[in-house]
Scaffold this motif. Structure first.
Motif, PDB file in Angstrom:
ATOM      1  N   PHE A  67       3.189   1.177 -13.138  1.00 42.57           N
ATOM      2  CA  PHE A  67       4.265   0.366 -13.671  1.00 42.57           C
ATOM      3  C   PHE A  67       3.783  -1.003 -14.141  1.00 42.57           C
ATOM      4  O   PHE A  67       4.379  -1.593 -15.025  1.00 42.57           O
ATOM      5  CB  PHE A  67       5.374   0.180 -12.638  1.00 42.57           C
ATOM      6  CG  PHE A  67       6.097   1.450 -12.295  1.00 42.57           C
ATOM      7  CD1 PHE A  67       6.554   2.304 -13.286  1.00 42.57           C
ATOM      8  CD2 PHE A  67       6.330   1.785 -10.978  1.00 42.57           C
ATOM      9  CE1 PHE A  67       7.234   3.463 -12.968  1.00 42.57           C
ATOM     10  CE2 PHE A  67       7.009   2.939 -10.653  1.00 42.57           C
ATOM     11  CZ  PHE A  67       7.460   3.791 -11.652  1.00 42.57           C
ATOM     12  N   SER A  68       2.711  -1.510 -13.556  1.00 43.33           N
ATOM     13  CA  SER A  68       2.260  -2.853 -13.923  1.00 43.33           C
ATOM     14  C   SER A  68       1.757  -2.921 -15.365  1.00 43.33           C
ATOM     15  O   SER A  68       1.658  -3.999 -15.934  1.00 43.33           O
ATOM     16  CB  SER A  68       1.177  -3.338 -12.970  1.00 43.33           C
ATOM     17  OG  SER A  68       0.048  -2.497 -13.035  1.00 43.33           O
ATOM     18  N   ASP A  69       1.443  -1.780 -15.967  1.00 48.80           N
ATOM     19  CA  ASP A  69       1.009  -1.757 -17.363  1.00 48.80           C
ATOM     20  C   ASP A  69       2.176  -1.791 -18.341  1.00 48.80           C
ATOM     21  O   ASP A  69       1.966  -2.001 -19.536  1.00 48.80           O
ATOM     22  CB  ASP A  69       0.164  -0.508 -17.641  1.00 48.80           C
ATOM     23  CG  ASP A  69      -1.160  -0.550 -16.887  1.00 48.80           C
ATOM     24  OD1 ASP A  69      -1.591  -1.657 -16.506  1.00 48.80           O
ATOM     25  OD2 ASP A  69      -1.745   0.525 -16.668  1.00 48.80           O
ATOM     26  N   TYR A  70       3.395  -1.562 -17.882  1.00 54.31           N
ATOM     27  CA  TYR A  70       4.548  -1.519 -18.777  1.00 54.31           C
ATOM     28  C   TYR A  70       4.924  -2.929 -19.202  1.00 54.31           C
ATOM     29  O   TYR A  70       5.144  -3.808 -18.376  1.00 54.31           O
ATOM     30  CB  TYR A  70       5.752  -0.864 -18.107  1.00 54.31           C
ATOM     31  CG  TYR A  70       5.575   0.600 -17.762  1.00 54.31           C
ATOM     32  CD1 TYR A  70       4.514   1.340 -18.262  1.00 54.31           C
ATOM     33  CD2 TYR A  70       6.470   1.239 -16.940  1.00 54.31           C
ATOM     34  CE1 TYR A  70       4.361   2.672 -17.956  1.00 54.31           C
ATOM     35  CE2 TYR A  70       6.338   2.582 -16.629  1.00 54.31           C
ATOM     36  CZ  TYR A  70       5.268   3.285 -17.134  1.00 54.31           C
ATOM     37  OH  TYR A  70       5.133   4.610 -16.834  1.00 54.31           O
ATOM     38  N   SER A  71       4.997  -3.139 -20.509  1.00 50.53           N
ATOM     39  CA  SER A  71       5.376  -4.448 -21.024  1.00 50.53           C
ATOM     40  C   SER A  71       5.842  -4.300 -22.466  1.00 50.53           C
ATOM     41  O   SER A  71       5.659  -3.250 -23.081  1.00 50.53           O
ATOM     42  CB  SER A  71       4.198  -5.425 -20.953  1.00 50.53           C
ATOM     43  OG  SER A  71       3.160  -4.988 -21.807  1.00 50.53           O
ATOM     44  N   PHE A  72       6.432  -5.349 -22.982  1.00 47.64           N
ATOM     45  CA  PHE A  72       6.769  -5.416 -24.400  1.00 47.64           C
ATOM     46  C   PHE A  72       6.530  -6.842 -24.877  1.00 47.64           C
ATOM     47  O   PHE A  72       6.460  -7.775 -24.081  1.00 47.64           O
ATOM     48  CB  PHE A  72       8.208  -4.948 -24.673  1.00 47.64           C
ATOM     49  CG  PHE A  72       9.276  -5.780 -24.027  1.00 47.64           C
ATOM     50  CD1 PHE A  72       9.820  -6.876 -24.681  1.00 47.64           C
ATOM     51  CD2 PHE A  72       9.755  -5.461 -22.757  1.00 47.64           C
ATOM     52  CE1 PHE A  72      10.807  -7.647 -24.081  1.00 47.64           C
ATOM     53  CE2 PHE A  72      10.741  -6.228 -22.158  1.00 47.64           C
ATOM     54  CZ  PHE A  72      11.270  -7.321 -22.813  1.00 47.64           C
ATOM     55  N   THR A  73       6.367  -6.989 -26.178  1.00 44.00           N
ATOM     56  CA  THR A  73       6.033  -8.290 -26.741  1.00 44.00           C
ATOM     57  C   THR A  73       7.078  -8.692 -27.766  1.00 44.00           C
ATOM     58  O   THR A  73       7.477  -7.883 -28.610  1.00 44.00           O
ATOM     59  CB  THR A  73       4.649  -8.243 -27.412  1.00 44.00           C
ATOM     60  OG1 THR A  73       3.689  -7.774 -26.469  1.00 44.00           O
ATOM     61  CG2 THR A  73       4.238  -9.606 -27.919  1.00 44.00           C
ATOM     62  N   ILE A  74       7.527  -9.931 -27.688  1.00 43.92           N
ATOM     63  CA  ILE A  74       8.450 -10.501 -28.669  1.00 43.92           C
ATOM     64  C   ILE A  74       7.870 -11.847 -29.105  1.00 43.92           C
ATOM     65  O   ILE A  74       7.653 -12.733 -28.271  1.00 43.92           O
ATOM     66  CB  ILE A  74       9.866 -10.705 -28.089  1.00 43.92           C
ATOM     67  CG1 ILE A  74      10.479  -9.371 -27.683  1.00 43.92           C
ATOM     68  CG2 ILE A  74      10.746 -11.430 -29.097  1.00 43.92           C
ATOM     69  CD1 ILE A  74      11.836  -9.497 -27.027  1.00 43.92           C
TER      70      ILE A  74
ATOM     71  N   ILE B 268       6.739   9.379  -7.523  1.00 43.61           N
ATOM     72  CA  ILE B 268       7.551   9.233  -8.734  1.00 43.61           C
ATOM     73  C   ILE B 268       6.846   9.886  -9.911  1.00 43.61           C
ATOM     74  O   ILE B 268       7.472  10.563 -10.732  1.00 43.61           O
ATOM     75  CB  ILE B 268       7.850   7.743  -9.010  1.00 43.61           C
ATOM     76  CG1 ILE B 268       8.772   7.189  -7.934  1.00 43.61           C
ATOM     77  CG2 ILE B 268       8.471   7.552 -10.383  1.00 43.61           C
ATOM     78  CD1 ILE B 268       8.958   5.695  -7.981  1.00 43.61           C
ATOM     79  N   GLY B 269       5.533   9.720 -10.001  1.00 46.02           N
ATOM     80  CA  GLY B 269       4.761  10.361 -11.068  1.00 46.02           C
ATOM     81  C   GLY B 269       4.824  11.873 -11.000  1.00 46.02           C
ATOM     82  O   GLY B 269       4.936  12.548 -12.027  1.00 46.02           O
ATOM     83  N   ALA B 270       4.779  12.420  -9.787  1.00 44.45           N
ATOM     84  CA  ALA B 270       4.856  13.874  -9.627  1.00 44.45           C
ATOM     85  C   ALA B 270       6.224  14.402 -10.039  1.00 44.45           C
ATOM     86  O   ALA B 270       6.339  15.473 -10.628  1.00 44.45           O
ATOM     87  CB  ALA B 270       4.557  14.253  -8.179  1.00 44.45           C
TER      88      ALA B 270
ATOM     89  N   ALA C 157       0.829  -1.203   0.000  1.00 46.18           N
ATOM     90  CA  ALA C 157       0.000   0.000   0.000  1.00 46.18           C
ATOM     91  C   ALA C 157       0.865   1.255   0.000  1.00 46.18           C
ATOM     92  O   ALA C 157       0.558   2.232  -0.685  1.00 46.18           O
ATOM     93  CB  ALA C 157      -0.933  -0.003   1.214  1.00 46.18           C
ATOM     94  N   LEU C 158       1.969   1.233   0.742  1.00 48.02           N
ATOM     95  CA  LEU C 158       2.883   2.376   0.765  1.00 48.02           C
ATOM     96  C   LEU C 158       3.446   2.653  -0.622  1.00 48.02           C
ATOM     97  O   LEU C 158       3.465   3.794  -1.086  1.00 48.02           O
ATOM     98  CB  LEU C 158       4.020   2.116   1.763  1.00 48.02           C
ATOM     99  CG  LEU C 158       5.128   3.162   1.822  1.00 48.02           C
ATOM    100  CD1 LEU C 158       4.613   4.440   2.453  1.00 48.02           C
ATOM    101  CD2 LEU C 158       6.320   2.627   2.584  1.00 48.02           C
ATOM    102  N   VAL C 159       3.864   1.600  -1.291  1.00 43.22           N
ATOM    103  CA  VAL C 159       4.433   1.771  -2.632  1.00 43.22           C
ATOM    104  C   VAL C 159       3.363   2.235  -3.607  1.00 43.22           C
ATOM    105  O   VAL C 159       3.565   3.181  -4.372  1.00 43.22           O
ATOM    106  CB  VAL C 159       5.081   0.455  -3.111  1.00 43.22           C
ATOM    107  CG1 VAL C 159       5.449   0.524  -4.578  1.00 43.22           C
ATOM    108  CG2 VAL C 159       6.320   0.155  -2.280  1.00 43.22           C
ATOM    109  N   THR C 160       2.200   1.576  -3.596  1.00 41.66           N
ATOM    110  CA  THR C 160       1.139   1.902  -4.556  1.00 41.66           C
ATOM    111  C   THR C 160       0.537   3.279  -4.306  1.00 41.66           C
ATOM    112  O   THR C 160       0.296   4.031  -5.251  1.00 41.66           O
ATOM    113  CB  THR C 160       0.029   0.832  -4.479  1.00 41.66           C
ATOM    114  OG1 THR C 160       0.608  -0.445  -4.709  1.00 41.66           O
ATOM    115  CG2 THR C 160      -1.045   1.084  -5.509  1.00 41.66           C
ATOM    116  N   ASP C 161       0.310   3.625  -3.046  1.00 44.00           N
ATOM    117  CA  ASP C 161      -0.429   4.844  -2.728  1.00 44.00           C
ATOM    118  C   ASP C 161       0.436   6.068  -2.487  1.00 44.00           C
ATOM    119  O   ASP C 161      -0.053   7.194  -2.606  1.00 44.00           O
ATOM    120  CB  ASP C 161      -1.305   4.609  -1.493  1.00 44.00           C
ATOM    121  CG  ASP C 161      -2.326   3.505  -1.716  1.00 44.00           C
ATOM    122  OD1 ASP C 161      -2.654   3.251  -2.890  1.00 44.00           O
ATOM    123  OD2 ASP C 161      -2.772   2.900  -0.729  1.00 44.00           O
ATOM    124  N   LEU C 162       1.707   5.883  -2.134  1.00 45.00           N
ATOM    125  CA  LEU C 162       2.549   7.042  -1.829  1.00 45.00           C
ATOM    126  C   LEU C 162       3.776   7.164  -2.729  1.00 45.00           C
ATOM    127  O   LEU C 162       4.044   8.237  -3.281  1.00 45.00           O
ATOM    128  CB  LEU C 162       2.987   7.001  -0.364  1.00 45.00           C
ATOM    129  CG  LEU C 162       1.861   7.086   0.666  1.00 45.00           C
ATOM    130  CD1 LEU C 162       2.406   6.904   2.066  1.00 45.00           C
ATOM    131  CD2 LEU C 162       1.127   8.398   0.548  1.00 45.00           C
TER     132      LEU C 162
END
Length: 139
Positions: A53-60, A42-44, A32-37
């Motif tokens: 970050f969980s949406d970041y991916s690449f496909t090979i 980091i975004g700010a 919760a600390l990482v996700t909420d604070l």
């Protein structure tokens, strides 16, 4: 059955169970600390929008590599490590060093052979040199 019950009720098993439960709860707290604070911070810093970050991916070749999820777990690990170090390890190390500093020395080194001998010894057991007690040493 009585032996199994004694095994389960031994102090170590109960302490381990409590540690696992507290650890799991602590893990949720850190997530919760990482996700909420931390992630919004980091975004700010990086541009005003909160990165997920969980949406970041690449496909090979049809295989998807979710490196963003790995970044989330890595960040959680680092936060847990820092919190454990600063709130548990560092204070305990300091506390132990304070207790060790107050202990009276029970051994000393022989000036001839450098063997550890009892503090009150008058002769070294290893090299048989005669020792002058600390109270009789000239100052």
């Amino acid at each position: 059955m009585g032996g199994f019950r004694r095994f389960l009720l031994r102090g170590n098993i109960v302490e381990l169970a409590v540690a696992v439960i507290v650890g799991a709860t602590f893990s949720g707290l850190v997530q919760a600390l990482v996700t909420d604070l931390i992630t919004p911070l980091i975004g700010a810093i990086t541009g005003g929008r909160q990165p997920n970050f969980s949406d970041y991916s690449f496909t090979i070749n049809g295989s998807q590599f979710k490196y963003g999820d790995f970044l989330n777990h890595l960040l959680s690990f680092l936060v847990v490590s820092v919190v454990i170090y600063w709130l548990i390890v560092a204070p305990m190390t300091r506390l132990i060093s304070l207790f060790d500093r107050d202990k009276k020395a029970t051994t000393k080194q022989c000036p001839e052979c450098l063997t550890d001998i009892p503090a009150e010894a008058r002769r070294c057991a290893a090299c048989t040199v005669e020792l002058v007690p600390d109270s009789e040493k000239p100052t």
